[in-house]
Design an enzyme around this catalytic site. Structure first.
Site, short mmCIF file in Angstrom:
data_model
loop_
_atom_site.label_atom_id
_atom_site.label_comp_id
_atom_site.label_asym_id
_atom_site.label_seq_id
_atom_site.Cartn_x
_atom_site.Cartn_y
_atom_site.Cartn_z
N LYS A 8 96.61 -37.04 -96.02
CA LYS A 8 97.85 -37.08 -95.21
C LYS A 8 98.95 -36.55 -96.17
CE LYS A 8 100.93 -39.57 -92.31
NZ LYS A 8 101.53 -40.74 -91.54
N SER A 47 102.31 -41.05 -86.48
CA SER A 47 102.56 -39.73 -87.50
C SER A 47 101.51 -39.18 -88.03
CB SER A 47 103.99 -40.16 -88.37
OG SER A 47 103.20 -40.75 -89.43
N SER A 85 101.42 -45.48 -86.94
CA SER A 85 101.02 -44.27 -87.34
C SER A 85 99.59 -44.08 -87.69
CB SER A 85 101.98 -43.44 -88.42
OG SER A 85 103.28 -43.31 -87.87
#
Lengths: 485, 475
Positions: free
Chosen positions: A74, A149, A173
């Site tokens: 990420k 997210s 997320s």
């Protein structure tokens, strides 16, 4: 090859069925041929050289279990020499001078980073539409959002662009995009994984975790990510068990609580049906199902949307155009530099949360907002404490709906409601998981598992036992909905 | 009309750690700009603070030295404001629960009386970097070497009622932090900085509106800044105006205070507990350990000097007001020198010479061992006290050791009674008139004879013997 789990890839590398270089090239090709926009950066050159290095280690016999396994990182984790954007224009030009502790740990295993995945700007969002680098498409239906997210990570794993990905979870997320993309996502207990080098959104809630195809993979990756870090005072100085060792336990007699508040108004009936089916599956494995109550969970959204913005308003102050990151053109003076660098560098949702946070912390409002929210947080924790006296695990939906259409949710408050079942877990610092549980229409539905503090072994085993009896986690969109590999 | 002055001080004392409060970077002063700031100090994305345990111990040393309440669970908070030399956009400080709570310290006033000044709290925080505005025409330069340097902010109660009292308090704290070795006290380098909250009121009335004076880097300026500010406030009030609550900068060149920002312009710092740091938990064991490790404090030392060395309270106060002075004095005493005589030398000739050369006692050209020798030569009658003053000057100028100088200059005291007698006989013979007057009862003339004898012996005759023999011969 790309449908293999990490556990299977480990065996394949060990048996020399393929090399890390072959594996890496295969995934890179898939990434390069994908239109999902799951990646912000593809680190092809670095990946190939890491793969060669890994192959050397494997040949020499000096490899560790994860050596040569590719992954997607990420873009919130700092990676030395590689752009680390957190999905923001503010950091579009930012090349980190150091590695996050998680990055270091994975590097130490000689793992192969394929690239950095797309995400909502600074991890603020539930649809990945808040990324400066554009939204990610859900691989099950490219008109749908992947969740957020960690939307890029979830889409990458679901579309088999990477064997697994890292994620972070501040209010859902990891779990929500895992649910919406039909993969396995684990948010460990707060403090299990170091936050050092993970760009902070809300420090008291942020927690990294693995996003994988299976619970077994999650256990393998958690082994590599977890542990005390002297650079993070909030990481727990607590030994890390081998999480793969717990996956053989029977769950006969396991007490599972269903919070009645999680099955009320607002829950999509298609989602509810799948969740209830999975609960039945657990029942058939010998688990006892029981209703529990989390009466304060209704306050989770307001409490979260005070605490998180307060922390973020302060955490994001460092992005001021002075030392790194975006700086506006020709600032007239210091105020102009601050004002325009931040106005131009941050997206709408980030600015909204900074404003909310700064307001809630300001003189005269602090007690009414921040302190009150902290009290609610305490009550939410106590609800869970009480529930865990009666049950071993709590289960319920992850998200009230399946993946929604890109661009369909325009008003921020409606978007915040997507987090209703995930926020409490962060507020209480508990571990939570999303596992693929079926489909509503042609879209995946996740089942949420919530454990008491430090109960990752129990969570992972419960998830693994379910996955031993179901194959939802093995389905991939590439073969079309419902097809088995 | 009689006005009363009310003063409280906020003292920023830089803690003497090797590394910064929340990072491993060095705290050494005077390095090249921006070479002592790591990713944490620079506020890079993703970095986290980790508390340097040493600063906690130092804060506790201070707390115990002023008999303060220690908060066993203190909390770091973020003080949010934007400034280019504050990399994170917030300063990590302590707000609601500081590590050191209420305490007090005793100061000695000019009158010799003691006064107790309350200490409200002392909290840990990180320093900011430095903005340098005069290096480039169109830009401000930022040096972040100082960013993250540990500070202990010591806040007093508004207990001081004059600039002199404020200076006495500041000096007392300055001495204390050096005694307990938590701060080097270097005011030029900014290791010890004072802000003064000053207000005036009519006698018997409630507190007036205060102004906070900043940018004071010496005790002299502290006194001047307060006095000038008190005058300014009284002038305003006497003209019927009212004092504005504000922060004012002291300009030592113009000797004036200037408004920096008013209360309305003050930042709303949006304090909240720093979620990156755990509460600082102090165990009883740690407190005990630190208590044991504390050196003798100035007040304890002062009492000992009075009680066991027989010094006057004034002498004891002067000698304990600076750690280095006390150490110098004690190393003379430890070798067996007379305490009163040693006190006089340290506070007299040595102190005057140091002042004249603008030297600190640690840089004294005459070491404590050498001064001990000089004092011994007085008490063993090798030289007189008066000659010793000349020897001291020669030693100061590097003309040799005590004994070398006495030898070379032939300053050794005359103790041969025969020789002294013969000088006395000459003096008596040469001054028959004075002898007669003395015998007629003018006893004051003894001094005249002593003077003549000393003059004739070039000051070397032992004064005690001279007195004895003169008395015998003249009676």
């Amino acid at each position: 090859m790309h449908n293999l789990t990490v556990a299977e890839l480990i065996k394949g590398l060990k048996n020399k069925d393929f090399s890390s270089l072959e594996l890496t090239q295969h995934y890179l090709d898939r990434i390069n041929n994908s239109d999902l926009n799951a990646f912000i950066s593809i680190t092809e050159d670095e990946a190939l050289s890491q793969a060669k290095e890994a192959d050397k280690k494997i040949t020499k016999g000096s490899s560790s279990i994860l050596t040569g396994i590719p992954y997607a990182h990420k873009d919130i984790f700092c990676t030395k020499g590689v752009k680390t954007s957190a999905g923001s224009k503010m950091l579009d030009s930012f090349i980190s001078p150091y590695d996050a502790s998680v990055t270091k740990k994975l590097n130490n295993e000689n793992m192969v980073m394929l690239g950095k995945t797309n995400m909502d700007e600074f991890a603020m969002g539930s649809s990945n539409e808040n990324s400066y680098f554009g939204p990610v498409q859900n691989p099950w239906d490219t008109n749908k959002v992947p969740g957020g997210s960690s939307g890029g990570s979830a889409a990458a794993v679901a579309a088999r662009l990477s064997p697994f990905a890292t994620g972070t979870d501040t209010g859902g997320s990891i779990r929500q995009p895992a649910s919406l993309c039909g993969i396995t996502g684990l948010k460990p207990t707060y403090g299990r994984i170091s936050r050092y080098g993970m760009i902070a959104y809300a420090s008291s809630l942020d927690q990294a975790g693995p996003m994988t195809q299976s619970a077994e993979d999650a256990a393998i990756i958690l082994n590599a990510m977890a542990g005390f870090d002297k650079h993070d005072s909030t990481s727990a100085n607590k030994s890390v068990p081998d999480y793969t060792q717990c996956l053989k336990n029977s769950i006969n007699g396991l007490k599972i609580g269903l919070p009645k508040e999680y099955f009320s108004e607002g829950l999509d009936s298609g989602v509810e049906k799948i969740v209830m089916q999975s609960i039945k599956e657990y029942e058939s494995m010998g688990a006892e199902i029981k209703e529990v109550s989390l009466p304060n969970s209704v306050h989770a959204i307001p409490a979260y949307y005070i605490v998180a913005p307060c922390e973020c308003s302060s955490n994001l102050s460092r992005f001021d155009g002075v030392r790194y990151g975006y700086r506006c053109k020709d600032p007239k003076d210091l105020n102009d530099l601050y004002l325009r660098s931040r106005s131009e560098g941050f997206g709408e949702e980030v600015k909204r949360r900074i404003m909310i946070g700064a307001y809630a912390l300001s003189a005269g409002y602090y007690d009414a907002y921040y302190l009150k929210a902290q009290k609610v947080r305490q009550l939410i924790s106590e609800d869970f404490k009480k529930a865990f006296k009666e049950v071993d695990l709590i289960m319920g939906p992850v998200s009230p709906t399946v993946a929604f259409d890109l661009g369909s949710v325009k008003d921020p408050v409606s978007m915040y409601l997507a987090d209703i079942y995930t926020l409490s877990v962060n507020l209480a610092g508990l571990p939570g998981m999303s596992i693929p549980a079926g489909f509503s229409g042609n879209l995946p539905v996740g089942l949420q598992l919530i454990g008491n503090h430090w109960s990752e072994e129990l969570l992972l085993n419960a998830a693994h036992q379910f996955q031993k009896r179901t194959d939802w986690h093995n389905r991939s969109p590439a073969e079309g909905q419902g097809a088995r590999r | 009309m009689t006005w009363e002055t009310v003063i409280g001080l906020e003292i920023h004392s830089q803690l003497r750690t090797q590394s910064k409060i929340f990072s491993g970077a060095s705290t050494a002063f005077g390095s090249k700009a921006n070479t002592q700031a790591c990713a944490v100090d620079l506020g890079f994305p993703g970095v986290l603070p980790v508390l340097n345990e040493e600063v906690v111990k130092m804060a506790l040393r201070f707390g115990l030295s002023v008999n303060a309440a220690i908060n066993k669970n203190s909390i770091f908070a973020r003080k949010n404001y934007f400034y280019p030399d504050l990399p994170k956009g917030y300063q990590i400080s302590q707000f609601e629960i500081p590590i050191v709570g209420e305490g007090s310290i005793e100061i000695t006033l000019e009158s010799g009386d003691n006064k107790t000044v309350g200490i409200t709290r002392a909290h840990l925080e990180e320093d900011a970097g430095k903005s340098i505005h005069d290096l480039y025409d169109d830009y401000t330069a930022i040096d972040l070497n100082r960013a993250g340097t540990p500070l202990l902010e010591i806040v007093s109660e508004p207990d001081m009622s004059s600039a002199k009292e404020a200076v006495a308090y500041a000096k007392k704290i300055h001495a204390l932090v050096q005694y307990i070795e938590i701060c080097d006290g270097n005011m030029q380098e900014g290791s010890f900085r004072c802000d003064a909250n000053v207000s005036v009121r009519k006698q018997g009335e409630g507190l007036g509106t205060r102004a906070e004076l900043k940018n004071i880097n010496s005790f002299k300026f502290l006194e001047k800044a307060i006095n000038i500010e008190v005058d300014r406030q009284i002038d305003i009030l006497e003209e019927g105006g009212s004092v504005v609550q504000e922060t004012r900068l002291y300009d030592s060149i113009k000797n004036e205070t200037r408004s920096m920002r008013s209360k309305e312009e003050a930042n709303d710092y949006r304090y909240f507990p720093d979620p990156d740091l755990l509460p600082v938990v102090i165990s009883d064991e740690l407190l005990e350990e630190i208590k044991k490790d504390l050196p003798e404090l100035p007040t304890e030392k002062k009492i000992r000097f009075i009680d066991t060395l027989g010094l006057s309270p004034y002498d004891a106060e002067v000698l304990t007001s600076q750690k280095e002075v006390a150490e110098y004095f004690e190393s003379i005493i430890k070798q067996g020198a007379d305490s009163k005589l040693s006190a006089n030398w340290v506070m007299g000739d040595l102190s005057a010479a140091l002042n004249k050369s603008q030297l600190e006692i640690v840089d004294s050209p005459i070491s404590a061992d050498e001064l001990f020798l000089l004092i011994s030569r007085i008490t063993d009658n090798t030289i007189s006290g008066k000659i010793a003053k000349d020897v001291f000057k020669l030693m100061w100028d590097g003309k040799g050791s005590v004994d070398e100088i006495i030898d070379k200059q032939g300053l050794k005291q005359m103790t041969d009674s025969g020789a002294i007698e013969s000088i006395i006989d000459d003096v008596i013979a040469n001054n028959p008139g004075q002898v007669q007057q003395f015998k007629d009862g003018n006893s004051k003339l003894l001094g005249f004879f002593v003077g003549q004898v000393m003059k004739a012996s070039q000051g070397k005759a032992n004064p005690k013997q001279v007195n004895e023999i003169l008395n015998a011969k003249l009676s």
